[in-house]
Enzyme design. Structure first.
Site, mmCIF file in Angstrom:
data_model
loop_
_atom_site.group_PDB
_atom_site.id
_atom_site.type_symbol
_atom_site.label_atom_id
_atom_site.label_comp_id
_atom_site.label_asym_id
_atom_site.label_seq_id
_atom_site.Cartn_x
_atom_site.Cartn_y
_atom_site.Cartn_z
ATOM 1 N N HIS A 52 3.482 -1.182 -1.473
ATOM 2 C CA HIS A 52 4.912 -1.391 -1.709
ATOM 3 C C HIS A 52 5.112 -2.746 -2.374
ATOM 4 C CE1 HIS A 52 4.235 -3.088 2.412
ATOM 5 N NE2 HIS A 52 4.812 -4.104 1.812
HETATM 6 C C1 T46 Z 1 3.701 -6.858 3.376
HETATM 7 C C2 T46 Z 1 2.335 -6.605 3.873
HETATM 8 C C3 T46 Z 1 1.388 -7.738 3.548
HETATM 9 C C4 T46 Z 1 8.833 -4.664 11.438
HETATM 10 O O1 T46 Z 1 9.565 -4.090 12.257
HETATM 11 N N1 T46 Z 1 9.020 -5.997 11.170
HETATM 12 C C5 T46 Z 1 8.278 -6.681 10.289
HETATM 13 O O2 T46 Z 1 8.500 -7.888 10.093
HETATM 14 C C6 T46 Z 1 7.231 -5.970 9.584
HETATM 15 C C7 T46 Z 1 6.383 -6.695 8.564
HETATM 16 C C8 T46 Z 1 7.050 -4.648 9.855
HETATM 17 N N2 T46 Z 1 7.826 -4.021 10.767
HETATM 18 C C9 T46 Z 1 7.559 -2.608 11.084
HETATM 19 C C10 T46 Z 1 7.849 -1.608 9.962
HETATM 20 C C11 T46 Z 1 6.839 -0.517 10.195
HETATM 21 O O3 T46 Z 1 7.351 0.396 11.139
HETATM 22 O O4 T46 Z 1 6.165 -2.474 11.352
HETATM 23 C C12 T46 Z 1 5.657 -1.246 10.856
HETATM 24 C C13 T46 Z 1 4.484 -1.479 9.897
HETATM 25 O O5 T46 Z 1 4.976 -2.096 8.694
HETATM 26 P P1 T46 Z 1 4.414 -1.697 7.236
HETATM 27 O O6 T46 Z 1 4.059 -0.278 7.214
HETATM 28 O O7 T46 Z 1 5.411 -2.190 6.232
HETATM 29 O O8 T46 Z 1 3.084 -2.593 7.184
HETATM 30 P P2 T46 Z 1 2.151 -2.928 5.937
HETATM 31 O O9 T46 Z 1 0.907 -3.507 6.473
HETATM 32 O O10 T46 Z 1 2.040 -1.775 5.022
HETATM 33 O O11 T46 Z 1 2.957 -4.082 5.135
HETATM 34 C C14 T46 Z 1 3.183 -5.339 5.752
HETATM 35 C C15 T46 Z 1 4.613 -5.827 5.476
HETATM 36 O O12 T46 Z 1 5.546 -4.814 5.879
HETATM 37 C C16 T46 Z 1 4.840 -6.134 4.010
HETATM 38 O O13 T46 Z 1 6.049 -6.814 3.838
HETATM 39 O O14 T46 Z 1 3.900 -7.521 2.361
HETATM 40 O O15 T46 Z 1 2.256 -6.304 5.262
#
Ligand code: T46
Length: 133
Positions: free
Chosen positions: A50
């Site tokens: 993303h």
């Molecule tokens: C990024 C990369 C490096 C939250 O509720 N609060 C938060 O601050 C974050 C970061 C995530 N979440 C929740 C949203 C999803 O349900 O945690 C779950 C996993 O998040 P996501 O699928 O977005 O994780 P990654 O590893 O794909 O991405 C993350 C960050 O979201 C993103 O901003 O730059 O790490």
């Protein structure tokens, strides 16, 4: 200009071991509103896929390593995050992917904004559209 902007964190070590201080608007080039960390990543799992519309982040592997890909819609670069004294700055409208997490990887991320799901662009074609507009 390269998409990879390293941020160096000088280790404040002494005979007891090492310490790194991360300070908003000093070692980290923005005010820090949020900190999160990714750990216990399962084998063969890749994360990210993303971009953000309005978010700056610094990512650093405080232990272990992962391979990161950054893509601004015209250039795609990849590199290893493998040092607790070296982070990478990720600016707005940059697609990111994280691969090959080591078992012990703890990826610490410092963010300029609070969590906001509406800031995410999770579709690559939509991301390309927004980089062109
Ligand atoms: C990024 C990369 C490096 C939250 O509720 N609060 C938060 O601050 C974050 C970061 C995530 N979440 C929740 C949203 C999803 O349900 O945690 C779950 C996993 O998040 P996501 O699928 O977005 O994780 P990654 O590893 O794909 O991405 C993350 C960050 O979201 C993103 O901003 O730059 O790490």
């Amino acid at each position: 200009m390269s998409l990879i902007q390293w941020v160096h964190f000088p280790p404040l070590g002494d005979a007891r071991g090492s310490l790194v201080a991360l300070e908003g608007e000093k070692t980290v080039p923005f005010a820090i509103k949020r900190v999160y960390y990714i750990f216990g990543t399962q084998p063969k799992v890749a994360r990210g896929f993303h971009a953000h519309r309005d978010l700056k982040q610094v990512a650093v592997c405080v232990t272990g390593s992962c391979r990161m890909i950054l893509d601004d819609g015209s250039t795609r670069e990849e590199f290893l995050l493998d040092s607790p004294t070296k982070g990478v700055l990720i600016k707005d409208l940059v697609w990111r992917e994280m691969h090959d997490f080591s078992e012990d990887c703890v990826l610490l991320v410092l963010a300029s904004e609070h969590y906001d799901e509406t800031d995410y662009i999770r579709d690559y074609e939509q991301f390309l559209k927004e980089t062109k507009s």
